[in-house]
Design a protein around this motif. Structure first.
Motif, PDB file in Angstrom:
ATOM      1  N   GLY A 215      32.828  40.128  16.001  1.00 38.91           N
ATOM      2  CA  GLY A 215      33.800  40.686  16.938  1.00 38.91           C
ATOM      3  C   GLY A 215      35.200  40.626  16.364  1.00 38.91           C
ATOM      4  N   GLY A 216      35.876  41.778  16.352  1.00 39.19           N
ATOM      5  CA  GLY A 216      37.216  41.864  15.747  1.00 39.19           C
ATOM      6  C   GLY A 216      38.310  42.121  16.760  1.00 39.19           C
ATOM      7  N   GLY A 217      38.196  41.523  17.953  1.00 37.97           N
ATOM      8  CA  GLY A 217      39.282  41.540  18.931  1.00 37.97           C
ATOM      9  C   GLY A 217      40.224  40.377  18.641  1.00 37.97           C
ATOM     10  N   PRO A 218      41.149  40.077  19.554  1.00 34.08           N
ATOM     11  CA  PRO A 218      42.094  38.984  19.292  1.00 34.08           C
ATOM     12  C   PRO A 218      41.421  37.643  19.020  1.00 34.08           C
ATOM     13  N   ALA A 219      40.302  37.341  19.707  1.00 31.91           N
ATOM     14  CA  ALA A 219      39.624  36.061  19.472  1.00 31.91           C
ATOM     15  C   ALA A 219      39.069  36.011  18.051  1.00 31.91           C
TER      16      ALA A 219
ATOM     17  N   MET B 232      53.255  47.557  26.654  1.00 36.37           N
ATOM     18  CA  MET B 232      54.059  46.416  26.210  1.00 36.37           C
ATOM     19  C   MET B 232      53.348  45.141  26.653  1.00 36.37           C
ATOM     20  N   ILE B 233      53.225  44.206  25.737  1.00 32.50           N
ATOM     21  CA  ILE B 233      52.581  42.929  26.051  1.00 32.50           C
ATOM     22  C   ILE B 233      53.687  41.886  26.229  1.00 32.50           C
ATOM     23  N   TRP B 234      53.681  41.222  27.344  1.00 30.26           N
ATOM     24  CA  TRP B 234      54.730  40.256  27.686  1.00 30.26           C
ATOM     25  C   TRP B 234      54.232  38.818  27.688  1.00 30.26           C
TER      26      TRP B 234
ATOM     27  N   TYR C  73      33.079  41.628  26.047  1.00 28.85           N
ATOM     28  CA  TYR C  73      31.959  41.867  26.960  1.00 28.85           C
ATOM     29  C   TYR C  73      30.847  42.624  26.244  1.00 28.85           C
ATOM     30  N   GLY C  74      30.889  42.649  24.928  1.00 28.79           N
ATOM     31  CA  GLY C  74      29.866  43.347  24.157  1.00 28.79           C
ATOM     32  C   GLY C  74      30.415  44.662  23.633  1.00 28.79           C
ATOM     33  N   VAL C  75      29.553  45.437  23.028  1.00 29.13           N
ATOM     34  CA  VAL C  75      29.999  46.724  22.488  1.00 29.13           C
ATOM     35  C   VAL C  75      30.079  47.723  23.644  1.00 29.13           C
ATOM     36  N   SER C  76      31.243  48.348  23.772  1.00 34.36           N
ATOM     37  CA  SER C  76      31.436  49.217  24.939  1.00 34.36           C
ATOM     38  C   SER C  76      31.200  50.685  24.589  1.00 34.36           C
TER      39      SER C  76
ATOM     40  N   ASP D  71      41.746  48.349  36.861  1.00 34.24           N
ATOM     41  CA  ASP D  71      43.018  47.916  36.263  1.00 34.24           C
ATOM     42  C   ASP D  71      43.530  48.893  35.217  1.00 34.24           C
ATOM     43  N   THR D  72      42.625  49.368  34.354  1.00 35.85           N
ATOM     44  CA  THR D  72      43.059  50.247  33.270  1.00 35.85           C
ATOM     45  C   THR D  72      43.623  51.542  33.838  1.00 35.85           C
ATOM     46  N   ALA D  73      42.916  52.145  34.800  1.00 42.12           N
ATOM     47  CA  ALA D  73      43.371  53.416  35.388  1.00 42.12           C
ATOM     48  C   ALA D  73      44.743  53.228  36.033  1.00 42.12           C
TER      49      ALA D  73
ATOM     50  N   VAL E  80      31.383  30.113  20.471  1.00 42.46           N
ATOM     51  CA  VAL E  80      31.790  31.300  21.240  1.00 42.46           C
ATOM     52  C   VAL E  80      33.300  31.241  21.463  1.00 42.46           C
ATOM     53  N   ALA E  81      33.962  32.396  21.439  1.00 44.59           N
ATOM     54  CA  ALA E  81      35.413  32.420  21.698  1.00 44.59           C
ATOM     55  C   ALA E  81      35.800  33.695  22.419  1.00 44.59           C
ATOM     56  N   GLY E  82      36.902  33.613  23.167  1.00 44.64           N
ATOM     57  CA  GLY E  82      37.455  34.799  23.828  1.00 44.64           C
ATOM     58  C   GLY E  82      36.747  35.101  25.143  1.00 44.64           C
ATOM     59  N   ASP E  83      36.841  36.361  25.556  1.00 46.67           N
ATOM     60  CA  ASP E  83      36.320  36.738  26.879  1.00 46.67           C
ATOM     61  C   ASP E  83      34.840  36.416  27.043  1.00 46.67           C
ATOM     62  N   THR E  84      34.095  36.339  25.958  1.00 43.26           N
ATOM     63  CA  THR E  84      32.653  36.026  26.036  1.00 43.26           C
ATOM     64  C   THR E  84      32.403  34.612  26.553  1.00 43.26           C
TER      65      THR E  84
HETATM   66  C1  LIG Z   1      43.776  47.692  30.336  1.00 42.99           C
HETATM   67  C2  LIG Z   1      43.855  46.256  29.890  1.00 42.99           C
HETATM   68  C3  LIG Z   1      45.092  45.653  29.797  1.00 42.99           C
HETATM   69  C4  LIG Z   1      45.196  44.322  29.373  1.00 42.99           C
HETATM   70  N1  LIG Z   1      46.431  43.760  29.289  1.00 42.99           N
HETATM   71  C5  LIG Z   1      46.552  42.491  28.823  1.00 42.99           C
HETATM   72  C6  LIG Z   1      47.837  41.882  28.683  1.00 42.99           C
HETATM   73  O1  LIG Z   1      48.861  42.490  28.962  1.00 42.99           O
HETATM   74  N2  LIG Z   1      47.892  40.612  28.214  1.00 42.99           N
HETATM   75  C7  LIG Z   1      46.770  39.899  27.889  1.00 42.99           C
HETATM   76  O2  LIG Z   1      46.908  38.746  27.466  1.00 42.99           O
HETATM   77  N3  LIG Z   1      45.537  40.434  28.019  1.00 42.99           N
HETATM   78  C8  LIG Z   1      45.400  41.716  28.482  1.00 42.99           C
HETATM   79  N4  LIG Z   1      44.152  42.270  28.631  1.00 42.99           N
HETATM   80  C9  LIG Z   1      42.957  41.422  28.330  1.00 42.99           C
HETATM   81  C10 LIG Z   1      42.699  41.315  26.822  1.00 42.99           C
HETATM   82  O3  LIG Z   1      42.644  42.609  26.235  1.00 42.99           O
HETATM   83  C11 LIG Z   1      41.384  40.581  26.596  1.00 42.99           C
HETATM   84  O4  LIG Z   1      41.437  39.318  27.229  1.00 42.99           O
HETATM   85  C12 LIG Z   1      41.146  40.369  25.080  1.00 42.99           C
HETATM   86  O5  LIG Z   1      41.060  41.616  24.416  1.00 42.99           O
HETATM   87  C13 LIG Z   1      39.859  39.569  24.834  1.00 42.99           C
HETATM   88  O6  LIG Z   1      39.704  39.439  23.456  1.00 42.99           O
HETATM   89  P1  LIG Z   1      38.283  39.139  22.765  1.00 42.99           P
HETATM   90  O7  LIG Z   1      38.542  39.070  21.310  1.00 42.99           O
HETATM   91  O8  LIG Z   1      37.636  38.012  23.459  1.00 42.99           O
HETATM   92  O9  LIG Z   1      37.360  40.402  23.120  1.00 42.99           O
HETATM   93  P2  LIG Z   1      37.560  41.959  22.842  1.00 42.99           P
HETATM   94  O10 LIG Z   1      38.988  42.310  22.734  1.00 42.99           O
HETATM   95  O11 LIG Z   1      36.735  42.638  23.885  1.00 42.99           O
HETATM   96  O12 LIG Z   1      36.885  42.175  21.403  1.00 42.99           O
HETATM   97  C14 LIG Z   1      35.499  42.021  21.223  1.00 42.99           C
HETATM   98  C15 LIG Z   1      35.090  42.795  19.987  1.00 42.99           C
HETATM   99  O13 LIG Z   1      33.743  42.447  19.637  1.00 42.99           O
HETATM  100  C16 LIG Z   1      33.060  43.597  19.169  1.00 42.99           C
HETATM  101  N5  LIG Z   1      31.621  43.371  19.328  1.00 42.99           N
HETATM  102  C17 LIG Z   1      30.950  43.128  20.484  1.00 42.99           C
HETATM  103  N6  LIG Z   1      29.637  42.953  20.233  1.00 42.99           N
HETATM  104  C18 LIG Z   1      29.476  43.085  18.876  1.00 42.99           C
HETATM  105  C19 LIG Z   1      28.329  43.022  18.016  1.00 42.99           C
HETATM  106  N7  LIG Z   1      27.088  42.789  18.472  1.00 42.99           N
HETATM  107  N8  LIG Z   1      28.531  43.217  16.676  1.00 42.99           N
HETATM  108  C20 LIG Z   1      29.779  43.443  16.173  1.00 42.99           C
HETATM  109  N9  LIG Z   1      30.894  43.529  16.967  1.00 42.99           N
HETATM  110  C21 LIG Z   1      30.737  43.351  18.303  1.00 42.99           C
HETATM  111  C22 LIG Z   1      33.597  44.705  20.092  1.00 42.99           C
HETATM  112  O14 LIG Z   1      33.406  45.988  19.512  1.00 42.99           O
HETATM  113  C23 LIG Z   1      35.084  44.319  20.203  1.00 42.99           C
HETATM  114  O15 LIG Z   1      35.864  44.928  19.202  1.00 42.99           O
HETATM  115  C24 LIG Z   1      44.013  43.579  29.061  1.00 42.99           C
HETATM  116  C25 LIG Z   1      42.752  44.195  29.131  1.00 42.99           C
HETATM  117  C26 LIG Z   1      42.664  45.523  29.551  1.00 42.99           C
HETATM  118  C27 LIG Z   1      41.301  46.170  29.625  1.00 42.99           C
END
Ligand SMILES: Cc1cc2nc3c(=O)[nH]c(=O)nc-3n(C[C@H](O)[C@H](O)[C@H](O)COP(=O)(O)OP(=O)(O)OC[C@H]3O[C@@H](n4cnc5c(N)ncnc54)[C@H](O)[C@@H]3O)c2cc1C
Length: 349
Positions: free
Chosen positions: A14-18, A53-55, A121-124, A164-166, A289-293
């Motif tokens: 997973g290449g999100g912030p976590a 903008m992220i605050w 939350y997995g691959v969307s 929320d997104t909409a 495990v890290a992040g939203d998961t």
């Molecule tokens: C509209 C919106 C606005 C937001 N605004 C804010 C804000 O202002 N401030 C704030 O702090 N937070 C905000 N958030 C929340 C924030 O985006 C999430 O809390 C954060 O992105 C979680 O990070 P993560 O790395 O846990 O997961 P994610 O960002 O969901 O990244 C998970 C990654 O894992 C990858 N993945 C999943 N399963 C697999 C697999 N089997 N193999 C390979 N890759 C996989 C996915 O493709 C994804 O890229 C917002 C969220 C939304 C939807």
């Protein structure tokens, strides 16, 4: 074990912030690190709102989300982890020596001592508008994401969705677009109370609930007008319809996501999360495990929470591999890994 597969200390899925922050922190802890992302781009859910903008990230004054993604990627690359894009991890096999072999849905294999699942939350997948022929407008003015707010300047925008997104997009477009109309299939919106109140009571945004998009009317290659239909308590379309002239249609009906084959690994988990202990360990040894998961009672499902989880998960992996290691990384000032980098940075100033 085939000779060509390099064994990594930590493989982050997973290449999100976590995942990105885990890649940095894992390098800081001197572990050979690999990060695998299903999409062709890093950033995770932050890619949904690149211009927002992220605050609320500690120590970071208001910043555009795409800039924060760039900074996170740059930081993640500090200790040269291997980064693999476009591979969705599906299978996991435990080898007799306790190491793991993970496989992508297209058959690529990766060998690792520990795993950090930062899956969000997995691959969307984007929930598309279920109207015949709607896809032909995707090249003109039917949008499923907002990546460039300016492209809507002066336009009459119709937005379908109620989460929320909409609502975030509607509020961001309000000062830019000529008009913003939101259509939602339920009577009430599901977003944050404060945003719902603003959109319903204090904004110039026109709201139609409970309505759905019923027809798209073409004007050349693009949508020129939309017929919306009121739905009854069972969600069925009624004869109460309205025609709205539009320049652009944005649909945000959610991003259904799931953990795919990872749900079959035998870990304790729910549809949306994986319970962890205080070291961010799942119920399977060596899998963190890290992040939203991650699921624990005080979990913060925000970017800041993802960073904290990432550091804890990396420390968990380090102690799993080396039980005598320090519980956490030395702070930057005492960390030998920064000595050369600090010298180079000072010289460049
Ligand atoms: C509209 C919106 C606005 C937001 N605004 C804010 C804000 O202002 N401030 C704030 O702090 N937070 C905000 N958030 C929340 C924030 O985006 C999430 O809390 C954060 O992105 C979680 O990070 P993560 O790395 O846990 O997961 P994610 O960002 O969901 O990244 C998970 C990654 O894992 C990858 N993945 C999943 N399963 C697999 C697999 N089997 N193999 C390979 N890759 C996989 C996915 O493709 C994804 O890229 C917002 C969220 C939304 C939807």
């Amino acid at each position: 074990m085939s000779a060509e597969l390099e064994l990594f200390d930590v493989t982050i899925i997973g290449g999100g912030p976590a995942g990105l922050y885990a890649a940095f922190y894992s390098g800081m802890r001197d572990m050979r690190t690999k990060l695998i992302e299903a999409k062709e781009e890093l950033g995770g859910r932050m890619l949904i709102y690149p211009e927002k903008m992220i605050w609320d990230v500690g120590g970071v004054t208001p910043i555009r989300c795409d800039q924060l993604i760039r900074q996170l990627i740059e930081q993640a690359r500090t200790f040269d982890p291997v980064i693999v894009l476009g591979q969705q991890i599906a299978g996991m096999e435990r080898l007799p020596d306790g190491t793991m072999l993970v496989t992508s849905s297209t058959g690529e294999r990766h060998h690792t001592r520990t795993l950090i699942l930062a899956l969000g939350y997995g691959v969307s997948k984007i929930a598309r508008l279920e109207l015949e022929g709607a896809d032909r407008f995707e090249v003109t003015n039917l949008h499923y994401t907002v990546t460039d707010l300016e492209s809507f300047r002066g336009k009459n925008v119709l937005l379908s969705g109620g989460g929320d997104t909409a609502l975030d997009w509607a509020m961001e477009l309000e000062p830019i677009a000529a008009s913003v109309t939101v259509v939602h299939r339920r009577e009430r919106f599901g977003g944050h109370e404060k945003n719902v109140r603003y959109v319903m009571e204090d904004s110039s945004i026109a709201v139609h609930t409970p309505y759905i998009i019923d027809q798209l009317h073409a004007e050349g290659d693009a949508i020129g007008a939309v017929t919306i239909a009121r739905v009854d308590g069972q969600g069925a379309k009624t004869a109460d319809t309205r025609r709205l002239e539009v320049d652009a249609v944005i649909v945000n009906h959610g991003q259904p996501s799931d953990f795919g084959a990872i749900a079959g690994w035998g870990m304790e988990m729910s549809d949306w999360s994986i319970p962890v202990n205080e070291r961010m360990s799942s119920s399977l040894p060596g899998i963190f495990v890290a992040g939203d998961t991650a699921d624990y009672p005080t979990k913060l499902r925000l970017i800041a929470g993802a960073f904290n989880d990432a550091a804890l998960a990396v420390n968990g992996a380090k102690l799993y591999l080396e039980p005598q290691a320090a519980g956490m990384a030395y702070v930057s000032s005492h960390n030998a890994r920064f000595n050369d980098k600090n010298k180079a940075l000072k010289q460049s100033k």
